[in-house]
Scaffold this motif. Structure first.
Motif, mmCIF file in Angstrom:
data_model
loop_
_atom_site.group_PDB
_atom_site.id
_atom_site.type_symbol
_atom_site.label_atom_id
_atom_site.label_comp_id
_atom_site.label_asym_id
_atom_site.label_seq_id
_atom_site.Cartn_x
_atom_site.Cartn_y
_atom_site.Cartn_z
ATOM 1 N N ASP A 38 0.825 -1.217 0.000
ATOM 2 C CA ASP A 38 0.000 0.000 0.000
ATOM 3 C C ASP A 38 0.853 1.257 0.000
ATOM 4 O O ASP A 38 1.636 1.492 0.917
ATOM 5 C CB ASP A 38 -0.877 0.043 1.252
ATOM 6 N N VAL A 40 1.567 5.234 0.401
ATOM 7 C CA VAL A 40 1.017 6.269 1.281
ATOM 8 C C VAL A 40 1.587 7.662 1.001
ATOM 9 O O VAL A 40 1.100 8.644 1.546
ATOM 10 C CB VAL A 40 1.238 5.907 2.770
ATOM 11 N N TYR A 41 2.621 7.754 0.169
ATOM 12 C CA TYR A 41 3.224 9.066 -0.068
ATOM 13 C C TYR A 41 3.934 9.082 -1.419
ATOM 14 O O TYR A 41 4.638 8.127 -1.762
ATOM 15 C CB TYR A 41 4.223 9.390 1.051
ATOM 16 N N GLU A 43 6.233 11.772 -3.965
ATOM 17 C CA GLU A 43 6.897 13.066 -4.156
ATOM 18 C C GLU A 43 7.234 13.182 -5.643
ATOM 19 O O GLU A 43 7.994 12.368 -6.159
ATOM 20 C CB GLU A 43 8.179 13.073 -3.317
ATOM 21 N N VAL A 59 9.847 10.046 -5.823
ATOM 22 C CA VAL A 59 9.965 9.106 -4.703
ATOM 23 C C VAL A 59 8.571 8.612 -4.373
ATOM 24 O O VAL A 59 7.630 9.411 -4.284
ATOM 25 C CB VAL A 59 10.554 9.786 -3.449
ATOM 26 N N GLU A 61 6.514 6.139 -1.478
ATOM 27 C CA GLU A 61 6.710 5.417 -0.222
ATOM 28 C C GLU A 61 5.475 4.597 0.111
ATOM 29 O O GLU A 61 4.348 5.086 0.045
ATOM 30 C CB GLU A 61 6.999 6.396 0.926
ATOM 31 N N SER A 62 5.712 3.355 0.489
ATOM 32 C CA SER A 62 4.638 2.515 1.017
ATOM 33 C C SER A 62 4.807 2.458 2.525
ATOM 34 O O SER A 62 5.760 3.019 3.075
ATOM 35 C CB SER A 62 4.722 1.113 0.423
ATOM 36 N N VAL A 63 3.880 1.790 3.193
ATOM 37 C CA VAL A 63 4.033 1.615 4.630
ATOM 38 C C VAL A 63 5.363 0.919 4.909
ATOM 39 O O VAL A 63 6.040 1.205 5.888
ATOM 40 C CB VAL A 63 2.858 0.789 5.199
ATOM 41 N N LYS A 64 5.743 0.029 3.987
ATOM 42 C CA LYS A 64 6.909 -0.823 4.185
ATOM 43 C C LYS A 64 8.231 -0.158 3.813
ATOM 44 O O LYS A 64 9.220 -0.319 4.500
ATOM 45 C CB LYS A 64 6.704 -2.087 3.333
ATOM 46 N N ALA A 65 8.252 0.573 2.682
ATOM 47 C CA ALA A 65 9.546 1.021 2.152
ATOM 48 C C ALA A 65 9.404 2.266 1.289
ATOM 49 O O ALA A 65 8.329 2.591 0.805
ATOM 50 C CB ALA A 65 10.167 -0.096 1.314
ATOM 51 N N ALA A 66 10.543 2.941 1.097
ATOM 52 C CA ALA A 66 10.601 4.058 0.161
ATOM 53 C C ALA A 66 11.298 3.571 -1.103
ATOM 54 O O ALA A 66 12.232 2.780 -1.040
ATOM 55 C CB ALA A 66 11.386 5.212 0.774
ATOM 56 N N ASP A 68 12.912 4.926 -4.965
ATOM 57 C CA ASP A 68 13.213 5.969 -5.930
ATOM 58 C C ASP A 68 12.679 5.549 -7.295
ATOM 59 O O ASP A 68 12.753 4.381 -7.655
ATOM 60 C CB ASP A 68 14.729 6.164 -6.046
ATOM 61 N N GLN A 89 -2.780 5.750 -3.344
ATOM 62 C CA GLN A 89 -3.239 4.381 -3.590
ATOM 63 C C GLN A 89 -3.774 4.167 -4.998
ATOM 64 O O GLN A 89 -4.002 3.028 -5.404
ATOM 65 C CB GLN A 89 -4.290 3.993 -2.552
#
Lengths: 129, 367
Positions: A38, A40-41, A43, A59, A61-66, A68, A89
């Motif tokens: 999922d 969540v962010y 950029e 960039v 980002e998921s809950v788990k990882a960012a 590039d 999402q």
């Protein structure tokens, strides 16, 4: 098995490219969004920024990882998907449609560096082993 | 292939994404970690926590043993009551955190973490030598957690009316045995709910019954964001043997009174108090957009540096949140090193979310 549309080109770093007249649209593949989980962010770059092929251009980002996002071709940013800023999402729900990231005006025709759907499918399969 | 709980087949049927967790094949999510998070905050969610270690203690000396072993005091318990505590080494470092249930004067049950299984059992056995007790790990049992504001109304049809009443009458941190089911009003999400220990042979049938009444499977991914929002520490991330409860926002779990109870780690904690505790565990809320991550550096102007111990994204608040260990003089703001930039964050006292809503984030002036 994740979806890999035949009409698109792909990078080894899991971006997709769709040619539309004199611009291209860029996003991340179904496989990439599945691996990240999922989102969540997001950029995104500013308009008129230029990127070389392989340069970091966004960039996510998921809950788990960012992760590039590497620009799969060189070009200038002419449009970004602002809907993603409030609703990252969309990338999970529709990675090849509403979840597109940005539109570039390419500097040169360097599409030959990109993978076909078939080559990308093989790459994903080989990474799984 | 890792170890599998009795519910492994249920997870596969529910199309779980299976990941390795401390040697166990466990469900990370069943489609969407975020949806599962909201499911628990707004409705009712079901977790398989059978990977956790359940250990029973019986015998004449069991109270004496646990009063020596644990930093919290089991003399506070009556049969049917539980407490949260740390198990410390001689230096005051945290070997594990756990819940201890008193079932009778000579029968207690501990639930400890799966990632610390081997060292915990070795430590429990080593400390038992001077006591008349029997230690038995209960690998024959499974454990489920059902959590969320609608759990209470959903479980009524699964038990007889009398049993349901016993369960719904449970106070927080109390447990009751109903047939083969050991039901405790505890959890790791910050919501209402229960943790249920039952025979492994009955686990998959009971799981299906819970799903049938609308308590939906949720994975370890949602479990982690839920516990972080609730401000609950995770062993191995927010604390380990290198830190004490006094540096981990867990002073409230250490029973220094009565002064003659000589629990393991007591003298080290007293020494640390006397010398002055230098670090504390606080909550951070990112002011801008983004996600905080474990091990990001925290800079407190004029005070010093710390580190994020658990960073993530709060689906309830829609913000980056974290637990961080920072210098004890840290006040209400700090900077976090994120992807090459320094970004401002607010320092708060956890929890971030209490029963589905944003907690009143008291500014961190007093702790």
């Amino acid at each position: 098995m994740s979806s890999v549309p035949k009409a698109l080109k792909y990078s080894k770093t899991h971006e997709w490219v769709r040619e539309e007249d004199d611009t291209v649209i860029i996003g991340i593949t179904d496989h990439a969004q599945t691996m990240l989980g999922d989102l969540v962010y997001v950029e995104l770059p500013e308009l008129e920024f230029s990127f070389e092929m392989g340069q970091e251009c966004a960039v996510i980002e998921s809950v788990k990882a960012a992760a590039d996002i590497y620009c799969p071709i060189s070009g200038e940013v002419v449009e970004i998907n602002e809907l993603l800023l409030d609703n990252p999402q969309l990338i999970n729900e529709d990675p090849y449609g509403k979840g597109w990231l940005l539109r570039l005006r390419p500097f040169e025709n360097d599409f030959k560096e990109l993978l076909t759907a078939e080559q990308y499918t093989k790459l994903v399969a080989s990474e799984a082993h | 292939m890792g170890k599998r709980t009795p519910l492994y087949e249920c997870h596969l049927q529910a199309e779980a994404k299976i990941v390795d967790f401390a040697g166990w094949d466990m469900p990370l999510h069943y489609g969407s970690q975020l949806q599962e998070h909201h499911q628990v905050r707004q409705d009712a969610g079901l977790f398989d926590v059978s990977h956790m270690t359940i250990v029973d203690f019986t015998g004449r000396d069991v109270s004496l043993y646990l009063k020596h072993l644990l930093a919290n005091n089991v003399d506070r318990l009556v049969p049917g009551k539980a407490l949260y505590t740390c198990m410390l080494n001689e230096q005051g470092g945290i070997i594990d955190d756990l819940i201890v249930y008193k079932l009778s004067e000579d029968f207690y049950r501990l639930v400890v973490n799966s990632g610390t299984h081997d060292k915990d059992l070795a430590w429990l056995a080593k400390q038992a030598k001077a006591f008349q007790i029997t230690i038995k790990e209960r690998t024959d049992l499974a454990m489920l957690a059902i959590q969320g504001p609608r759990v209470r109304q959903k479980i009524a049809s699964l038990f007889t009316p009398a049993q349901t009443q016993l369960i719904l009458d449970l106070k927080s941190f109390h447990a009751v045995t109903v047939d083969d089911y050991f039901v405790a009003r505890t959890g790791y999400t910050g919501e209402e709910g229960f943790e249920i220990i039952l025979p492994a042979s009955k686990a998959s049938t009971f799981w299906q019954q819970l799903v049938a009444v609308g308590i939906k499977p949720c994975g370890l991914g949602a479990r982690d964001t839920l516990r972080l929002e609730a401000g609950l520490n995770l062993y191995g991330a927010d604390m380990d043997e290198k830190v004490t409860p006094l540096e981990s926002n867990l002073s409230w779990t250490v029973a220094f009174e009565p002064a003659d109870r000589d629990f393991i780690g007591r003298s080290a904690l007293l020494e640390q108090q006397l010398a002055g505790v230098r670090y504390k565990l606080v909550g951070l809320v990112l002011e801008g957009q983004g996600v905080l991550r474990n091990h990001q550096k925290v800079i407190v102007d004029g005070v010093g540096e710390g580190e994020i111990t658990s960073g993530s994204f709060s689906p309830t608040l829609n913000k980056g949140i974290a637990l961080a260990r920072v210098p004890v003089n840290t006040k209400e703001s700090c900077l976090v090193g994120m992807r090459g930039k320094l970004v401002p964050a607010q320092v708060v006292k956890p929890p971030f979310v209490r029963q589905g809503k944003q907690a009143e984030n008291k500014k961190n002036l007093v702790i």
